[in-house]
Design an enzyme around this catalytic site. Sequence first.
Site, PDB file in Angstrom:
ATOM      1  N   GLY A  36      38.932  48.680  32.146  1.00  0.00           N
ATOM      2  CA  GLY A  36      37.805  49.039  32.354  1.00  0.00           C
ATOM      3  C   GLY A  36      37.622  50.239  33.110  1.00  0.00           C
ATOM      4  O   GLY A  36      37.057  51.287  32.963  1.00  0.00           O
ATOM      5  N   HIS A  37      38.550  50.301  34.186  1.00  0.00           N
ATOM      6  CA  HIS A  37      38.702  51.577  35.098  1.00  0.00           C
ATOM      7  C   HIS A  37      39.369  52.869  34.091  1.00  0.00           C
ATOM      8  O   HIS A  37      38.762  53.858  34.222  1.00  0.00           O
ATOM      9  CB  HIS A  37      39.743  51.176  36.116  1.00  0.00           C
TER      10      HIS A  37
END
Length: 279
Positions: A36-37
């Site tokens: 996600g990051h």
Amino acid sequence: MQIVKTAKRMHIVSAGARAKGRRIGFVPTMGALHAGHAALMKRCREENDLCVLSIFVNPLQFGPDEDFAAYPRDKKKDVLLAKKENVDIILYPSAEEMYPAGSLTTIDVREITEPLCGRARPGHFRGVATVVAKLLNIVTPHVLYLGQKDAQQCAVIRQMVRDLNFPVQVAVVPTVREADGLAMSSRNRYLSLDQRRQAAFLFRALTTAQARIRQGEHRAARIEQLIRGVIREHTSGRIDYIACVDADTLKPRRIVAKKTLIALAVRIGRARLIDNILV
Ligand code: AMP
């Protein structure tokens, strides 16, 4: 890739980049980095000349009974992932650097911090707004990258940027999910195998609701009821909230229409999981 630990050093680097007309993109995180990051870093890399990532587990946004001490920290792995994503600078400040003794200023964004996660986590968004304001002043980016997974956080930061005239553009990146739909989160590692299996039903409940909306059901109460039903049937989680709200103001909507955010928070074991979809 450089690791910068102080605001002073970061100012020098940013001022140098700006003087050369370079565009600065910024991704604030609390580390324990995952795909996600990485999606935020990728967007930041693509759209800017200088890609700055910050890793700081912000004590100010954790309540006294929350998981600040237990929050996963893995600097080595984070540095490797940041390198892989071609990040230029990791801002890695200490708590003392961010909040030196004698700090007296915090930022309160009113109203939109009160519903949803604000209700269960008093003071959380004060901590978030304060740290993001400080980081924006330290990094002076042209663009700030945030994840849709934390929809209320996006709304709060957008509001703060508008209200306080931060000269930054806010870009929101879609939620990255595991194969079974669970939104990636640093807190997913708190889940046991069985809890992890149950957690997939949060997104399943949201997609079931989405299908029902497409079939013509627009009453928010019915949609919330449907989501509650799926979660109750398939998980032992404790529902914190399920809400249909306006995506910008976060005010409740009785009818699900364009720009409605359907958001939920459920506690499964030690983990408080959040997810949402935008209609
Ligand atoms: P955190 O480290 O959890 O504070 O998150 C840092 C940033 O990454 C925030 O803008 C989050 O919304 C974003 N983020 C976290 N998880 C995801 C995800 N699964 N998909 C997209 N963005 C995410």
